[in-house]
Design a protein around this motif. Structure first.
Motif, PDB file in Angstrom:
ATOM      1  N   GLN A   1     -28.895  40.760  28.297  1.00 56.11           N
ATOM      2  CA  GLN A   1     -29.772  41.917  28.517  1.00 56.11           C
ATOM      3  C   GLN A   1     -29.044  43.007  29.285  1.00 56.11           C
ATOM      4  N   LYS A   2     -28.247  42.614  30.278  1.00 53.93           N
ATOM      5  CA  LYS A   2     -27.472  43.596  31.033  1.00 53.93           C
ATOM      6  C   LYS A   2     -26.501  44.335  30.117  1.00 53.93           C
ATOM      7  N   GLY A   3     -25.848  43.607  29.207  1.00 49.40           N
ATOM      8  CA  GLY A   3     -24.920  44.258  28.284  1.00 49.40           C
ATOM      9  C   GLY A   3     -25.603  45.303  27.416  1.00 49.40           C
ATOM     10  N   ARG A   4     -26.795  44.978  26.928  1.00 49.24           N
ATOM     11  CA  ARG A   4     -27.533  45.945  26.107  1.00 49.24           C
ATOM     12  C   ARG A   4     -27.952  47.156  26.940  1.00 49.24           C
ATOM     13  N   GLN A   5     -28.408  46.920  28.161  1.00 53.30           N
ATOM     14  CA  GLN A   5     -28.867  48.025  29.005  1.00 53.30           C
ATOM     15  C   GLN A   5     -27.715  48.924  29.446  1.00 53.30           C
ATOM     16  N   VAL A   6     -26.546  48.333  29.731  1.00 58.07           N
ATOM     17  CA  VAL A   6     -25.386  49.141  30.101  1.00 58.07           C
ATOM     18  C   VAL A   6     -24.940  49.995  28.917  1.00 58.07           C
ATOM     19  N   ALA A   7     -24.934  49.408  27.707  1.00 64.14           N
ATOM     20  CA  ALA A   7     -24.557  50.176  26.519  1.00 64.14           C
ATOM     21  C   ALA A   7     -25.522  51.344  26.294  1.00 64.14           C
ATOM     22  N   TYR A   8     -26.811  51.102  26.500  1.00 60.60           N
ATOM     23  CA  TYR A   8     -27.801  52.175  26.344  1.00 60.60           C
ATOM     24  C   TYR A   8     -27.600  53.265  27.387  1.00 60.60           C
ATOM     25  N   ALA A   9     -27.312  52.855  28.624  1.00 56.22           N
ATOM     26  CA  ALA A   9     -27.109  53.838  29.688  1.00 56.22           C
ATOM     27  C   ALA A   9     -25.906  54.720  29.402  1.00 56.22           C
ATOM     28  N   LYS A  10     -24.829  54.144  28.885  1.00 57.37           N
ATOM     29  CA  LYS A  10     -23.642  54.936  28.561  1.00 57.37           C
ATOM     30  C   LYS A  10     -23.888  55.887  27.398  1.00 57.37           C
TER      31      LYS A  10
END
Length: 414
Positions: free
Chosen positions: A225-234
């Motif tokens: 979930q963190k990986g998906r959220q970091v990708a979205y934030a970038k």
């Protein structure tokens, strides 16, 4: 008087105090980074070295600037302590006896800490298992007094990890090294599959899994979930972390802090028992940094079995042999025993009965050991621990003479 013992307690600030401590933690981290950048710049441009005494004058001037209100909120004693810690980091780096790296910049994260000198705080006991500490510019904060301080407070550090806030004290107890306890010695083989095998015992010490299956599943889900959220934030927020992403990071930190606490609990119990119940403790003189180096290689010469090596590195670090040695070094002094590091060369291939070193005695690096010279059979880790004990006594080591014998039973230390 220098601190010779540490004490750590759980801190329970109220909501307003927690917000202040959080700002202090970020201010202390930023001050460290600015001071480190200033020292690096001055050395590169002028070839001179800054120390905390000179930087403290700059800090006093900066606290009066209206644009640096966040720095003025941080207690002056805490800022000066940060600069002293930076001095110590430089001294450790230039000390050839310490394997310390060059001071590094601190990243923003859940690990916050605010150092304070001992004279800046005051502690009082409020009940049987509760106490309070008075922090400068903040007032009294409650903490769980799980054990007595037992000495004079020389320094204090307020910190936050995934499980909450803590207060750690550096205590001067005036303790002296314990008298030799005249107990039998032992050798200890630290491993991955077997956490520790003591030469005087018939069963290995195995550390229980630091995370349950449910926690491992939860951690895997949160990491994804963190990986998906970091990708979205970038992609959509210019790299800015959202509230949900920070909540996910906090949940991951909470699980990993729980894992670290369980590992530390096993390590403390293991090292305390070894130091208290033996006259000397023989261990391998391991180079953990070299053992856990990456197998990636370079672009021209890439490594092999990278994933397998990474898994092995995690297993080695999960058993923290370096931390065990650090704890044994001071606990042996307290309980009157002696820590004896020995060369690790061929301890797993040397027969503890005849002293013959042969890789064929341990085919495939399995858990069993059968000497090709004398036929001695034993658990491979226990055989290694007996060999470590013999080397700690000064009677071990690889030999080519198959007739060499030495007793396997421990004898009392004279």
């Amino acid at each position: 008087m220098k601190a010779d013992m540490g004490r750590r307690y759980r801190l329970y600030p109220n909501r307003a105090q927690e917000q202040v401590l959080t700002r202090w933690g970020h201010a202390a981290r930023t001050l460290w980074n600015i001071a480190l950048e200033q020292r690096t710049y001055v050395f590169e441009q002028r070839g001179s070295t800054l120390r905390s005494q000179e930087q403290s004058r700059y800090l006093t001037a900066a606290r009066g600037e209206s644009e640096l209100a966040w720095l003025a909120e941080l207690p002056a004693q805490a800022g000066q302590q940060v600069l002293r810690h930076l001095d110590q980091a430089y001294d450790n780096f230039f000390n050839p006896a310490l394997p310390s790296r060059f001071p590094a910049f601190k990243k923003r994260g859940t690990r916050l800490s605010v150092p304070l000198p001992g004279q800046a705080v005051k502690v009082r006991k409020t009940s049987g298992h509760w106490g309070q500490i008075r922090l400068p510019n903040l007032g009294w904060v409650s903490f769980r007094l799980s054990r007595t301080l037992g000495g004079t407070i020389r320094n204090a550090t307020v910190s936050r990890d995934g499980t909450g806030w803590h207060i750690a004290f550096g205590i001067h107890t005036g303790r002296t090294p314990g008298a030799p306890n005249s107990k039998p010695g032992c050798g200890v083989d630290f491993g991955v599959a077997t956490s520790a095998y003591v030469s005087t015992e018939t069963e290995p010490r195995v550390m229980a899994p630091t995370l349950t299956k449910v926690e491992l599943t939860r951690l895997k889900y949160l990491e994804q979930q963190k990986g998906r959220q970091v990708a979205y934030a970038k992609k959509h927020n210019g790299g800015m972390y959202s509230t949900r992403l920070r909540a996910t990071i906090a949940q991951i930190a909470r699980i990993k802090a729980r894992q670290s606490n369980r590992r530390a609990d096993f390590t403390h119990k293991l090292t305390t028992g070894l130091a208290k119940n033996h006259g000397f403790v023989g261990i391998e003189d391991l180079r953990v940094t070299s053992m856990t180096s990456s197998a990636r290689g370079t672009a021209d010469r890439p490594g092999r079995n990278i994933r397998q090596k990474a898994g092995l590195n995690r297993g080695i670090l999960d058993n923290c042999p370096g931390e065990r040695r650090r704890q044994l070094s001071y606990k042996c002094e307290i309980y009157g025993s002696d820590l004896r590091p020995v060369p690790p060369f061929h301890t797993s291939q040397t027969c503890a009965k005849c002293g013959r070193a042969d890789p064929e005695s341990r085919p495939g690096c399995g858990r069993s050991f059968t000497c090709v010279n004398c036929g001695h059979e034993d658990d491979a880790d226990h055989n290694a621990s007996v060999e470590i004990e013999a080397r700690a006594r000064g009677t071990g080591g690889s030999v080519t003479n198959s007739t060499r014998r030495r007793p396997t039973a421990p004898s009392p230390v004279s």
